[in-house]
Scaffold this motif. Structure first.
Motif, PDB file in Angstrom:
ATOM      1  N   LEU A   7       0.839  -1.208   0.000  1.00  0.00           N
ATOM      2  CA  LEU A   7       0.000   0.000   0.000  1.00  0.00           C
ATOM      3  C   LEU A   7       0.870   1.253   0.000  1.00  0.00           C
ATOM      4  N   LEU A  11       0.927   4.304  -2.717  1.00  0.00           N
ATOM      5  CA  LEU A  11       0.820   5.716  -2.333  1.00  0.00           C
ATOM      6  C   LEU A  11       2.031   6.511  -2.812  1.00  0.00           C
ATOM      7  N   GLU A  27      -4.421  10.292  -9.023  1.00  0.00           N
ATOM      8  CA  GLU A  27      -5.747   9.988  -8.487  1.00  0.00           C
ATOM      9  C   GLU A  27      -6.077   8.511  -8.668  1.00  0.00           C
ATOM     10  N   HIS A  29      -3.983   5.980  -8.706  1.00  0.00           N
ATOM     11  CA  HIS A  29      -3.249   5.229  -7.696  1.00  0.00           C
ATOM     12  C   HIS A  29      -3.882   5.401  -6.307  1.00  0.00           C
ATOM     13  N   ALA A  30      -4.245   6.608  -5.966  1.00  0.00           N
ATOM     14  CA  ALA A  30      -4.845   6.865  -4.655  1.00  0.00           C
ATOM     15  C   ALA A  30      -6.183   6.139  -4.517  1.00  0.00           C
ATOM     16  N   ARG A  31      -6.980   6.130  -5.569  1.00  0.00           N
ATOM     17  CA  ARG A  31      -8.260   5.411  -5.537  1.00  0.00           C
ATOM     18  C   ARG A  31      -8.036   3.902  -5.403  1.00  0.00           C
ATOM     19  N   VAL A  33      -5.568   2.445  -3.812  1.00  0.00           N
ATOM     20  CA  VAL A  33      -5.227   2.198  -2.410  1.00  0.00           C
ATOM     21  C   VAL A  33      -6.491   2.210  -1.563  1.00  0.00           C
ATOM     22  N   SER A  34      -7.326   3.208  -1.779  1.00  0.00           N
ATOM     23  CA  SER A  34      -8.569   3.320  -1.010  1.00  0.00           C
ATOM     24  C   SER A  34      -9.467   2.099  -1.234  1.00  0.00           C
ATOM     25  N   ALA A  35      -9.581   1.667  -2.473  1.00  0.00           N
ATOM     26  CA  ALA A  35     -10.422   0.502  -2.784  1.00  0.00           C
ATOM     27  C   ALA A  35      -9.851  -0.771  -2.154  1.00  0.00           C
ATOM     28  N   ILE A  37      -8.019  -0.986   0.590  1.00  0.00           N
ATOM     29  CA  ILE A  37      -8.245  -0.921   2.037  1.00  0.00           C
ATOM     30  C   ILE A  37      -9.688  -1.270   2.368  1.00  0.00           C
ATOM     31  N   ARG A  38     -10.638  -0.720   1.603  1.00  0.00           N
ATOM     32  CA  ARG A  38     -12.058  -1.039   1.821  1.00  0.00           C
ATOM     33  C   ARG A  38     -12.322  -2.532   1.633  1.00  0.00           C
ATOM     34  N   ARG A  41     -10.936  -4.531   4.513  1.00  0.00           N
ATOM     35  CA  ARG A  41     -11.756  -4.346   5.722  1.00  0.00           C
ATOM     36  C   ARG A  41     -13.032  -5.179   5.616  1.00  0.00           C
TER      37      ARG A  41
END
Length: 101
Positions: A7, A11, A27, A29-31, A33-35, A37-38, A41
């Motif tokens: 991750l 980032l 953006e 790449h950042a999306r 990472v966010s996806a 992590i979600r 979880r």
């Protein structure tokens, strides 16, 4: 969760793209990472929900089964109505009412 290093690498790529003037790539790449992590979880929550119930539920289930079995046996044996009412209002009935079941 996915490796923190993986991750972090994604980032870092996003930051590098942003510094290089590639906002769209940053953006993306950042999306990602966010996806990730979600998704990790949600997977952890799914696995937690699949774990067996704690022992205290097994004890309560056994007690409730015994209580119901006693009521059925008394009814089949022709117990008088008063006896059935007494058995039906025993300690297990009070616990069922307290739990709202």
């Amino acid at each position: 969760m996915a490796g923190a290093e993986a991750l972090r690498a994604l980032l870092d790529e996003a930051y590098a793209a942003l510094r290089g003037g590639e906002a769209v790539d940053a953006e993306r790449h950042a999306r990602a990472v966010s996806a990730l992590i979600r998704a990790e979880r949600e997977l952890a929550e799914f696995h937690a929900a699949q774990e067996p119930e704690p022992e205290d539920h097994a004890d309560a289930r056994a007690e409730l089964f015994d209580w119901i079995s006693g009521l059925v046996a008394a009814h089949r044996a022709g117990a008088p109505e008063e006896e059935l009412e007494r058995l039906a209002s025993g300690p297990a009935a009070a616990r069922v009412e307290l739990r709202g079941e």
